[in-house]
Structures are given as structure tokens and as C-alpha cells.
Write an enzyme that holds these catalytic residues in place. Sequence first.
Site, PDB file in Angstrom:
ATOM      1  N   THR A  80       0.643   7.462  10.549  1.00  0.00           N
ATOM      2  CA  THR A  80       0.944   7.977  11.889  1.00  0.00           C
ATOM      3  C   THR A  80       1.987   9.089  11.738  1.00  0.00           C
ATOM      4  O   THR A  80       3.143   8.921  12.122  1.00  0.00           O
ATOM      5  CB  THR A  80       1.465   6.875  12.822  1.00  0.00           C
ATOM      6  OG1 THR A  80       2.585   6.216  12.187  1.00  0.00           O
ATOM      7  CG2 THR A  80       0.389   5.849  13.112  1.00  0.00           C
TER       8      THR A  80
ATOM      9  N   GLU B 214      10.592   0.562   0.218  1.00  0.00           N
ATOM     10  CA  GLU B 214      10.012   1.127  -0.991  1.00  0.00           C
ATOM     11  C   GLU B 214      10.932   0.818  -2.167  1.00  0.00           C
ATOM     12  O   GLU B 214      12.143   0.968  -2.082  1.00  0.00           O
ATOM     13  CB  GLU B 214       9.826   2.635  -0.831  1.00  0.00           C
ATOM     14  CG  GLU B 214       8.763   2.992   0.187  1.00  0.00           C
ATOM     15  CD  GLU B 214       8.360   4.450   0.126  1.00  0.00           C
ATOM     16  OE1 GLU B 214       8.294   5.007  -0.990  1.00  0.00           O
ATOM     17  OE2 GLU B 214       8.126   5.034   1.197  1.00  0.00           O
TER      18      GLU B 214
ATOM     19  N   ARG C  42       8.664  12.383   0.000  1.00  0.00           N
ATOM     20  CA  ARG C  42       8.584  12.843   1.387  1.00  0.00           C
ATOM     21  C   ARG C  42       9.974  12.863   2.029  1.00  0.00           C
ATOM     22  O   ARG C  42      10.720  11.891   1.952  1.00  0.00           O
ATOM     23  CB  ARG C  42       7.641  11.947   2.195  1.00  0.00           C
ATOM     24  CG  ARG C  42       6.182  12.143   1.864  1.00  0.00           C
ATOM     25  CD  ARG C  42       5.293  11.134   2.564  1.00  0.00           C
ATOM     26  NE  ARG C  42       5.448   9.785   2.016  1.00  0.00           N
ATOM     27  CZ  ARG C  42       4.760   8.725   2.430  1.00  0.00           C
ATOM     28  NH1 ARG C  42       3.868   8.860   3.406  1.00  0.00           N
ATOM     29  NH2 ARG C  42       4.940   7.544   1.876  1.00  0.00           N
TER      30      ARG C  42
ATOM     31  N   LYS D 284       9.867  -2.868  15.489  1.00  0.00           N
ATOM     32  CA  LYS D 284       9.838  -1.997  14.311  1.00  0.00           C
ATOM     33  C   LYS D 284      10.699  -0.760  14.526  1.00  0.00           C
ATOM     34  O   LYS D 284      11.516  -0.394  13.668  1.00  0.00           O
ATOM     35  CB  LYS D 284       8.394  -1.602  14.006  1.00  0.00           C
ATOM     36  CG  LYS D 284       8.241  -0.528  12.954  1.00  0.00           C
ATOM     37  CD  LYS D 284       8.679  -0.991  11.576  1.00  0.00           C
ATOM     38  CE  LYS D 284       8.420   0.098  10.545  1.00  0.00           C
ATOM     39  NZ  LYS D 284       8.604  -0.355   9.187  1.00  0.00           N
TER      40      LYS D 284
ATOM     41  N   LYS E  39      14.647   7.914  -2.924  1.00  0.00           N
ATOM     42  CA  LYS E  39      15.469   6.763  -3.285  1.00  0.00           C
ATOM     43  C   LYS E  39      14.985   6.255  -4.634  1.00  0.00           C
ATOM     44  O   LYS E  39      13.893   6.626  -5.091  1.00  0.00           O
ATOM     45  CB  LYS E  39      15.374   5.654  -2.226  1.00  0.00           C
ATOM     46  CG  LYS E  39      13.974   5.084  -2.064  1.00  0.00           C
ATOM     47  CD  LYS E  39      13.920   3.994  -1.003  1.00  0.00           C
ATOM     48  CE  LYS E  39      14.561   2.710  -1.465  1.00  0.00           C
ATOM     49  NZ  LYS E  39      14.332   1.587  -0.537  1.00  0.00           N
TER      50      LYS E  39
ATOM     51  N   ASN F  76      14.302   0.195  12.470  1.00  0.00           N
ATOM     52  CA  ASN F  76      14.499   1.398  11.665  1.00  0.00           C
ATOM     53  C   ASN F  76      15.519   2.342  12.290  1.00  0.00           C
ATOM     54  O   ASN F  76      16.287   3.004  11.582  1.00  0.00           O
ATOM     55  CB  ASN F  76      13.173   2.114  11.444  1.00  0.00           C
ATOM     56  CG  ASN F  76      12.383   1.500  10.310  1.00  0.00           C
ATOM     57  OD1 ASN F  76      12.819   0.545   9.664  1.00  0.00           O
ATOM     58  ND2 ASN F  76      11.209   2.023  10.040  1.00  0.00           N
TER      59      ASN F  76
ATOM     60  N   VAL G  38       1.506   0.832   2.724  1.00  0.00           N
ATOM     61  CA  VAL G  38       1.475  -0.431   3.477  1.00  0.00           C
ATOM     62  C   VAL G  38       0.201  -1.212   3.185  1.00  0.00           C
ATOM     63  O   VAL G  38       0.236  -2.418   2.932  1.00  0.00           O
ATOM     64  CB  VAL G  38       1.616  -0.157   4.987  1.00  0.00           C
ATOM     65  CG1 VAL G  38       1.438  -1.452   5.792  1.00  0.00           C
ATOM     66  CG2 VAL G  38       2.969   0.465   5.286  1.00  0.00           C
TER      67      VAL G  38
ATOM     68  N   CYS H  45       9.562   6.707   6.561  1.00  0.00           N
ATOM     69  CA  CYS H  45       9.819   5.843   7.720  1.00  0.00           C
ATOM     70  C   CYS H  45      10.964   6.327   8.606  1.00  0.00           C
ATOM     71  O   CYS H  45      10.747   6.678   9.763  1.00  0.00           O
ATOM     72  CB  CYS H  45      10.100   4.411   7.245  1.00  0.00           C
ATOM     73  SG  CYS H  45       8.672   3.602   6.507  1.00  0.00           S
TER      74      CYS H  45
ATOM     75  N   ASP I  79     -10.856   2.789   2.350  1.00  0.00           N
ATOM     76  CA  ASP I  79     -10.238   4.103   2.483  1.00  0.00           C
ATOM     77  C   ASP I  79     -11.329   5.169   2.457  1.00  0.00           C
ATOM     78  O   ASP I  79     -12.359   4.982   1.810  1.00  0.00           O
ATOM     79  CB  ASP I  79      -9.231   4.348   1.350  1.00  0.00           C
ATOM     80  CG  ASP I  79      -8.197   5.402   1.702  1.00  0.00           C
ATOM     81  OD1 ASP I  79      -8.559   6.595   1.746  1.00  0.00           O
ATOM     82  OD2 ASP I  79      -7.026   5.044   1.941  1.00  0.00           O
TER      83      ASP I  79
END
Length: 451
Positions: A86, A159, A335, A211, A328, A215, A11, A267, A30
Amino acid sequence: MKLTMVGSGYVGLVTGACFAETGNDVVSLDVDERKIAMLNRGESPIYEPGLSEMIQRNAEAGRLEFTTDKTAAYKDADVIFICVGTPSDTDGSADLQYVLSVAGDIAEVIDTLGPDQKPKVVVVKSTVPVGTSHKVRDLIRARTDAPFHIADNPEFLKEGDAINDFMKPDRVVCGIESDEASATMSELYEPFVRQGNPIYLMDVRSAEMVKYASNAMLACKISFVNEISRLCEAYGADVKNVREGMCADKRIGNQFLYPGLGYGGSCFPKDTLAVCSMGRAVDLPCKLNEAVHEVNQAQRGWFFNKITEVMGEDLTGKTLAFWGVAFKPKTDDIRESPSVALMQMAIDAGAKVQAFCPEGLENMKVEFPAAEAADGMYECLAGADALVVATEWNEFRSPDFEKIAAMLSSKTIFDGRNVYRRSHMADLGFTYVSVGRPPVTPAADGSHATA
């Protein structure tokens, strides 16, 4: 405008690069020195079509820079975007330690700048449970009297198509609590909505919920069509025909209604579990969302049972070739990948597993070394007893079936994405098993039955 992205993951990198593309000065912060070193060399730590080129272009223009220095990143920023992870805790709830740690760092820096500074806008862009942005606000307020504004700005990036999603969004959602934050966010996003797509300015808690609701709805559609696909198989229907007839209804539409191996990635699994966790926290069980997750997780085992029905439950001495490791196409993200789950089941049953993926192999070598990485899609077939199509990359859609037949010890394909036509597989003499459709199986006379 001077912007800071906290977190150079998926993101943060896409958001920062796209904002830099419209002329903003962006600093990406970062704590991972290795990642920052890569970015300063012009290398992207993630695969996303077009992202590396955009990063290099804006870095060379002086609009995008990368650092581990928190003070330098925060002190001159007009807007600070929190884009850290998160991850799910063991109970499915979102782990907020990284978000709240960043909030503490921001408070420390803006406190040193004093009460006369121009108030910064602190934007929570990470996907967080409802009420988290207020936790961030309250934590900063508890540690400094310096002025600032809080906002929430959820991301809606697919993605594999994230840059297009950001540059041409269906909508922009901003949760705000002040006129200043409203004006700043509207100005920042104005270049991206000139075609008339809306900017929705709303209260912070509603923005956070948008959000999760989005999803959860998309995940629900995937689990729904997968459950229907199982019914189709049980009753001899073809889910392809059922889907076409159903989706012709404009009230239903055709997005996210493709049967397969279920959703994965960073996600949908995490966010569906977070919705369930939020429900438990207020004694309001989210039974539909719990069922969505259960159906999705069961889809892997259901498809693996189709493999063992053909090859036997004990796969010792067998080799399975997997096409696709990423969850995908057009991403290197493995993940929660259904492919990895299937490979683990095959290994547990005694099989040797070898895999090819256009972008996911490097992550597989680190995170799932039990599978053997192949150099190419046909090299992956060497010595294999069957092929499993686990991710629908374009490279796999029109392969050389004669080469596949020659390299496999048996002409058997398990297609978890319904990439191929059953009639074509029958004509070529393959045993072909897919999702929600009758299998193509050899008949006793050497012909193939398709029902």
C-alpha cells in the site's frame, strides 16, 4: 488449515512461512513470475534472519508452495490473507489499487465455486487506512453472492527480528464481524500465544487503527529523542546522559528512544503520512504526526550540516565512505534509508561516495547506482577523506581503529548512530562528530578537545 498469502513480499513471506511452521498448508501467490521462480528454487527475494531456512524447510515438507495461479491459490483456501503493498501516493495517502485488485480476483474465483461452498475468511493484513477492509468486503459482495467472512489482522513485524515477532508476539490483533471469523482466527493463532500473550478480538475499524496508532507512536518517540538531541548539542549537554536519566522513569521506558539519523524503511514513513492523510480527509489535521514527519526528514539535513561544517560546503574532490546502506541492521531494505539520503546530499555537494553494507549493497546497486559499492568495510575506506557510520550493524561496533586511521586521508568519523565512545575517540586522536553529544575536535597543540 489451508491458507493463501497474496503477495510474497516481506509480510506475506514471513507470515506464510511461520504459519507453515505450525503445520498449516500454505500457498504463496504473487504476480511476479521472477520472484516465484526464485522461491521455488529455495531462494528468498528478501533478507530476513532465519527466513530462507524456514522457507526451505517447509517447502521440502510440502507445507509451503509458491504460484502465480490465482484460481489454484484461492479455490481450496480456508483463509485468504491479503498482504500486498500500500505505497504512499504523492499526497501521503495510501494507494489501495493492489488491495482492491486482489479483492476483485477473490470475488471472481469464489463466485465460480457457487453459493454452497464453505465460506472463506478474507483477511486484510496489509496496512490500510481505516475503512479499507469494509471496502474490500463491499467490493466482493458487489460481484458475487458467494458467502465469505471479512477480517483485519494487522502485522507487527520488525525487520531483522520478524520471525521472533511472529512466533512470540506481544499481542495478536484481529478485527472481526462474525463468530465464524472469530473462531477461525483464534484457532489459527492459538499456537503462538500459549505463553499467555493476548489475542484481541475487536471491530474491524479499531483493528485497522491499532496498526497506525502503534507505528505513529513509535515514530513519535524517535523524532522526540532526535529533537532533544539537537537541544542537547545547542546547550552543551550529552544526550547519552540525558537519555539514561529520562528512561529510568518507568512511565517512559527506553524503547525507540535512541538518537540517530531518523527512521526509514517501508512502515514508519508511509504510516505517519497515512495518519496525516486520514486526518485531512475528515478535516482533523494531525498536527503532532505532521511534526513527527517534519522532524524526521530534517534530521538528515541537520546531520549533513555537521559534515559540511568540518569538511566545507563544497565537497568537490572529496570522498566519503559510508558504513551501512540499509535503513536499520539485519535487513537489506534501503527504502527511505537515511544513509541513502545522506549519500545523495554528499553527491549533490560534489563528493564521491563509496559504501559498504553487510546486506544492502545489492539493492543499492539497483536503486542507488550513484554510490560505489565496496567489497568490505575496510575496502570501503580506500582513498576516503572521512567515514560516515550510517547504520549500526554489529560489524561496525568494534572495528580496527588503527586500520581506519591508516586508510583515511584524515582521521575523521561522522557517527550518525552514536556507536563509539567519545573518550575512546579522543584517546585515538580522531575528529569525531556524533548525535546530541559535543564533538571531539583537534586542539592547536595536537591534543583533542572533547567539549
